[in-house]
Design a protein around this motif. Sequence first.
Motif, PDB file in Angstrom:
ATOM      1  N   GLN A 131      69.603  75.170  52.259  1.00  0.00           N
ATOM      2  CA  GLN A 131      70.698  74.297  52.671  1.00  0.00           C
ATOM      3  C   GLN A 131      71.203  74.576  54.081  1.00  0.00           C
ATOM      4  O   GLN A 131      72.397  74.464  54.360  1.00  0.00           O
ATOM      5  N   GLU A 159      70.376  72.811  56.650  1.00  0.00           N
ATOM      6  CA  GLU A 159      70.521  71.498  57.295  1.00  0.00           C
ATOM      7  C   GLU A 159      69.770  71.384  58.618  1.00  0.00           C
ATOM      8  O   GLU A 159      70.060  70.491  59.411  1.00  0.00           O
ATOM      9  N   ASN A 161      67.784  60.066  60.522  1.00  0.00           N
ATOM     10  CA  ASN A 161      68.664  60.299  59.356  1.00  0.00           C
ATOM     11  C   ASN A 161      67.953  60.300  58.022  1.00  0.00           C
ATOM     12  O   ASN A 161      68.391  59.653  57.068  1.00  0.00           O
ATOM     13  N   PHE A 211      67.439  62.894  56.054  1.00  0.00           N
ATOM     14  CA  PHE A 211      67.936  63.868  55.086  1.00  0.00           C
ATOM     15  C   PHE A 211      69.460  63.991  55.103  1.00  0.00           C
ATOM     16  O   PHE A 211      70.116  63.671  56.091  1.00  0.00           O
ATOM     17  N   ALA A 212      69.990  64.484  53.999  1.00  0.00           N
ATOM     18  CA  ALA A 212      71.414  64.801  53.922  1.00  0.00           C
ATOM     19  C   ALA A 212      71.603  65.811  52.799  1.00  0.00           C
ATOM     20  O   ALA A 212      70.721  65.986  51.949  1.00  0.00           O
ATOM     21  N   LEU A 213      72.737  66.487  52.824  1.00  0.00           N
ATOM     22  CA  LEU A 213      73.088  67.320  51.682  1.00  0.00           C
ATOM     23  C   LEU A 213      74.067  66.522  50.830  1.00  0.00           C
ATOM     24  O   LEU A 213      74.972  65.871  51.355  1.00  0.00           O
ATOM     25  N   ALA A 214      73.892  66.585  49.528  1.00  0.00           N
ATOM     26  CA  ALA A 214      74.823  65.903  48.631  1.00  0.00           C
ATOM     27  C   ALA A 214      75.285  66.896  47.571  1.00  0.00           C
ATOM     28  O   ALA A 214      74.684  67.941  47.386  1.00  0.00           O
ATOM     29  N   GLY A 215      76.350  66.522  46.879  1.00  0.00           N
ATOM     30  CA  GLY A 215      76.862  67.404  45.826  1.00  0.00           C
ATOM     31  C   GLY A 215      77.801  68.444  46.389  1.00  0.00           C
ATOM     32  O   GLY A 215      78.007  68.539  47.599  1.00  0.00           O
ATOM     33  N   SER A 225      75.235  71.488  45.178  1.00  0.00           N
ATOM     34  CA  SER A 225      74.831  71.011  46.490  1.00  0.00           C
ATOM     35  C   SER A 225      73.303  71.029  46.601  1.00  0.00           C
ATOM     36  O   SER A 225      72.656  71.974  46.177  1.00  0.00           O
ATOM     37  N   ARG A 226      72.725  69.958  47.178  1.00  0.00           N
ATOM     38  CA  ARG A 226      71.265  69.876  47.244  1.00  0.00           C
ATOM     39  C   ARG A 226      70.836  68.941  48.361  1.00  0.00           C
ATOM     40  O   ARG A 226      71.604  68.103  48.813  1.00  0.00           O
ATOM     41  N   ILE A 248      69.033  65.810  49.848  1.00  0.00           N
ATOM     42  CA  ILE A 248      68.583  64.500  49.370  1.00  0.00           C
ATOM     43  C   ILE A 248      67.885  63.750  50.498  1.00  0.00           C
ATOM     44  O   ILE A 248      68.041  64.086  51.672  1.00  0.00           O
ATOM     45  N   VAL A 249      67.121  62.741  50.098  1.00  0.00           N
ATOM     46  CA  VAL A 249      66.349  61.942  51.041  1.00  0.00           C
ATOM     47  C   VAL A 249      66.966  60.553  51.114  1.00  0.00           C
ATOM     48  O   VAL A 249      67.415  60.011  50.107  1.00  0.00           O
ATOM     49  N   ASN A 250      66.973  60.016  52.307  1.00  0.00           N
ATOM     50  CA  ASN A 250      67.595  58.715  52.529  1.00  0.00           C
ATOM     51  C   ASN A 250      66.659  57.576  52.119  1.00  0.00           C
ATOM     52  O   ASN A 250      66.058  56.904  52.956  1.00  0.00           O
ATOM     53  N   GLU A 297      66.161  54.638  48.569  1.00  0.00           N
ATOM     54  CA  GLU A 297      66.792  54.193  47.333  1.00  0.00           C
ATOM     55  C   GLU A 297      66.287  54.990  46.129  1.00  0.00           C
ATOM     56  O   GLU A 297      67.044  55.333  45.237  1.00  0.00           O
ATOM     57  N   THR A 349      73.545  51.510  47.856  1.00  0.00           N
ATOM     58  CA  THR A 349      72.741  50.826  48.870  1.00  0.00           C
ATOM     59  C   THR A 349      73.540  49.693  49.512  1.00  0.00           C
ATOM     60  O   THR A 349      73.559  49.544  50.739  1.00  0.00           O
ATOM     61  N   ARG A 352      72.264  55.441  53.851  1.00  0.00           N
ATOM     62  CA  ARG A 352      72.470  55.450  52.420  1.00  0.00           C
ATOM     63  C   ARG A 352      72.751  56.877  51.902  1.00  0.00           C
ATOM     64  O   ARG A 352      73.632  57.102  51.075  1.00  0.00           O
ATOM     65  N   ALA A 353      72.005  57.843  52.448  1.00  0.00           N
ATOM     66  CA  ALA A 353      72.172  59.224  51.997  1.00  0.00           C
ATOM     67  C   ALA A 353      73.573  59.746  52.307  1.00  0.00           C
ATOM     68  O   ALA A 353      74.103  60.592  51.586  1.00  0.00           O
ATOM     69  N   GLN A 361      75.767  58.473  49.577  1.00  0.00           N
ATOM     70  CA  GLN A 361      75.454  59.227  48.361  1.00  0.00           C
ATOM     71  C   GLN A 361      76.073  60.630  48.429  1.00  0.00           C
ATOM     72  O   GLN A 361      76.583  61.148  47.432  1.00  0.00           O
ATOM     73  N   SER A 362      76.035  61.241  49.623  1.00  0.00           N
ATOM     74  CA  SER A 362      76.652  62.568  49.807  1.00  0.00           C
ATOM     75  C   SER A 362      78.120  62.531  49.414  1.00  0.00           C
ATOM     76  O   SER A 362      78.609  63.430  48.731  1.00  0.00           O
ATOM     77  N   GLU A 387      78.613  62.107  45.614  1.00  0.00           N
ATOM     78  CA  GLU A 387      78.286  63.295  44.816  1.00  0.00           C
ATOM     79  C   GLU A 387      79.187  64.488  45.096  1.00  0.00           C
ATOM     80  O   GLU A 387      79.152  65.479  44.378  1.00  0.00           O
ATOM     81  N   PHE A 388      79.992  64.393  46.148  1.00  0.00           N
ATOM     82  CA  PHE A 388      80.834  65.538  46.494  1.00  0.00           C
ATOM     83  C   PHE A 388      82.085  65.618  45.631  1.00  0.00           C
ATOM     84  O   PHE A 388      82.549  66.702  45.287  1.00  0.00           O
ATOM     85  N   LYS A 420      84.043  68.860  53.853  1.00  0.00           N
ATOM     86  CA  LYS A 420      83.600  70.200  54.246  1.00  0.00           C
ATOM     87  C   LYS A 420      84.316  70.605  55.524  1.00  0.00           C
ATOM     88  O   LYS A 420      84.349  69.829  56.483  1.00  0.00           O
ATOM     89  N   ARG A 461      79.398  79.594  48.570  1.00  0.00           N
ATOM     90  CA  ARG A 461      78.648  78.796  47.599  1.00  0.00           C
ATOM     91  C   ARG A 461      78.019  79.692  46.529  1.00  0.00           C
ATOM     92  O   ARG A 461      78.169  79.446  45.332  1.00  0.00           O
TER      93      ARG A 461
END
Lengths: 260, 594
Positions: free
Chosen positions: A147, A149, A162, A164-168, A173-174, A176-178, A180, B39, B49-50, B53-54, B57-58, B341, B492
């Motif tokens: 993580q 980034e 863009n 990738f991103a971190l979600a959760g 936390s993990r 994720i890929v942009n 659908e 979406t 989109r990500a 989603q971030s 999910e946060f 964050k 974390r």
Amino acid sequence: MEHFFVLDGEKIPFTPGQTIMDAATTAGKYIPHLCYKKGLSAHGSCRMCVVKINNRHFASCTTKAADGLIVRNRTHEMTEGRRTSLQLLFVEGNHFCPSCERSGDCTLQATAYEMGMLTPHYDHFFPDRRVDASHPDIVLELNRCIQCELCVRASREIDGKNVFALAGRGMASRLIVNSESGLLGDSDFEATDYAARVCPVGVFLKRTGNYGAPIGDRTFDERPISSQAATASGADHASDVAEDERRALGEVATELEAAR
Amino acid sequence: MYPVVEDILTRNGHDPTRLMMILREVQAVFGWVSPDTITQIAAAVNRPRAAVQSTVEFYTFFNAEPVGHYRVLFSDNITDRMLGSLALRDRLCAAFAVRPGEVSADGLVSVDRTSCTGLCDQGPAALVNTRAMPNLSPERIDAMAALIRDRRPVAEWPADWFDVHENIRRRDKLLGHGLTPGAPIKAALDRGPEGVLAELSRAALRGRGGAGFGTETKWRICRDAPGYAHYVVANADEGEPGTFKDRVLLASCPDLVFDGLVIAGLVTGARKGMVYLRGEYAFLYPRLTELLAQRRRAGLLGNNIMGVGFTFDIEVHLGAGAYICGEESALIESLEGKPGKPRIRPPYPVTQGFLGQPTAVNNVETLALAALITTHGGDWLKDRGTPTSVGTTMLSVSGDVERPGIYEYPYGVRIHEVLDAAGATDTQAVQIAVGAGKCLVDTEFERRIAMEDASTTGSFMVFDRTRDLFEVAANFVEFFAHESCGFCTACRVGTTVNKRLMDKIAAGQGSPQDIEEMQRMHRHMQGASHCGLGSTATMALRDILNKFRPAFERRLLSTDFEPAFDLDAELSEARDLTGRDDALAHLAPAHARR
């Protein structure tokens, strides 16, 4: 007027605006780090580069250098803290160094050697993370993700994508890929992206051309990471070039193999 | 494409900074935020989109997976647990044959826990489809189960189930202010920005959010910082377990808080103020927005306030269940529609905050006090408090007391005075801060609430001698593991390691090494964490561990090292092969023929 600060007793020159990490790396000094890469914005999340200044802790990748700072970096106390951080990263994910294709080219592994980490110390979490093999060129081995980034920033800042991103939050936390479907194969990611090359661990695995350099002859097998301060983080192109060369050699070897 | 989502997006101006509000509304319609709505939203607000989603999910209150049509979240603060929240949760689970955290097979109901809901004075509490419901009892759970079975909409449930009381037990200068709405603004206009700053300085007003930064200094820095716009924010995201003063302030004197925000705008040059209201307090949202509309009609907000050409307006933003958003830079990230964050500092929000512009973030209580000081002058609070902690403070008292609620006291009040007033008997310990860790025992009840002695952000949880402080510590450890944002390694993973160690001790598998590990983790997280949450997450644990060590030790499997396997048993094969079973064939006499 020349500006400098003191890192473990040595004068390090800097230009105003530089971080401690930037200046140290330019001077060829090694401050351990995982989430830092020259040319990408600083992040300060791995906490490997935490140093002590006036009895307080600062991440050297996000702290601006200032005249006369006394920075403690490779002290017993700092090394111990970094070892603990490394152990936390090792037990949080699933890291199988002996069988990992990135062994010897992995910054996490090399840093663990450098910090004298001999055991994971904590009980392993054994998280259940899926492997994303949807892309034709790159397999995402998310079990290794720490993580940091770097891929998120590389994709955004260098590739302009863009992907990738971190979600959760927290332990959920993990990466994720942009797309659908959430799969790499459905995103606009390409194997030539810078994001594919910055991972300090083994998340981005190439499908072909692996083992061109056998384990034992790889970047950090030859010399410890601390002696490669400039190449490991600064002129990353050097190691990229080396890696590309190895890959080319591997492909040549494969072709020769096929020709026979 | 969902037309209803398009409506929501249009109403919010396709504004990415309103993403939290958009997601809240979408979830209110569908019960969750599905991949296809993500979406659609991402395309409309022009974000990857990500990234959307971030954000989904946060936050605890956004669901990226389908949940029950009725989603019941039981408040998991220690005071709620002491009032039997877990048994109530299990009772509801049993009524639908569902396990905690899971959705019932028919999709009707899901039951889970959530962090402290700020209703500790009237627990046990729960959120039912985000609506706060205090004072739960077994009978009410049964009645609730019947309503859910009949699929009666929550809006049709008995209204008195949702009554939240203010429970103000002691008023001092703040809660007994008696000002009419707008009077402080009039005073501010008369004094002018410099005059207001002078009075704040004379009053030595410090932020009541915990850090204690000088309010005058903060406003001055914000005003002087370059930017194309300035912003002021009321931080109403009190997530500290055991606090509920912001809730009571916003319920009992919202105008005073709004006046304070307008004055902050006047002084800093901001034209927009935002109230960041924690999602748990969504029940206050309709009333606050209605009040803002009234104030616009009364010329106390909007264009040309009080006819002097001063333009300023206020919006209320709702959070969605994340303790970390009380940290000001995380709060600003959330206002921008991102996961909460904490940012890298410097730059500080006061020079580069919301959308990169100078932003003054103030606690709700601070803004109310600023309004009062502006009205009455800087010396007005001087007759209350101690030399370094001027004025009064609001204490949220809960736990083992006869009269839980809000107590406004002058700084310097002794712990035992509060305990006596609240009707506490046989008190074993008082936790006056979880984030800063202070757990006071009976020998410390002469201490004073003040910056220079026992400082607190208002939490005052009381435990009598029947309570097991290990359970208290375990609850706090779980809280921080759940609320860590996950950004930095130390926090974390460290908070989770601690939780696993506590679980191990609770399961009777612990050894002194596990306690030592938690002490080590405390030291590590102090230095290696990115923000205040991480560096203070182990303080309460450490404090309780130091003062109540026997509560931990009596759970240990051994007070010495305990191996995971039986050494003597390992020799049994050798004994079989040699046909021996005498004392000397055993590892130690103690093990012989056990």
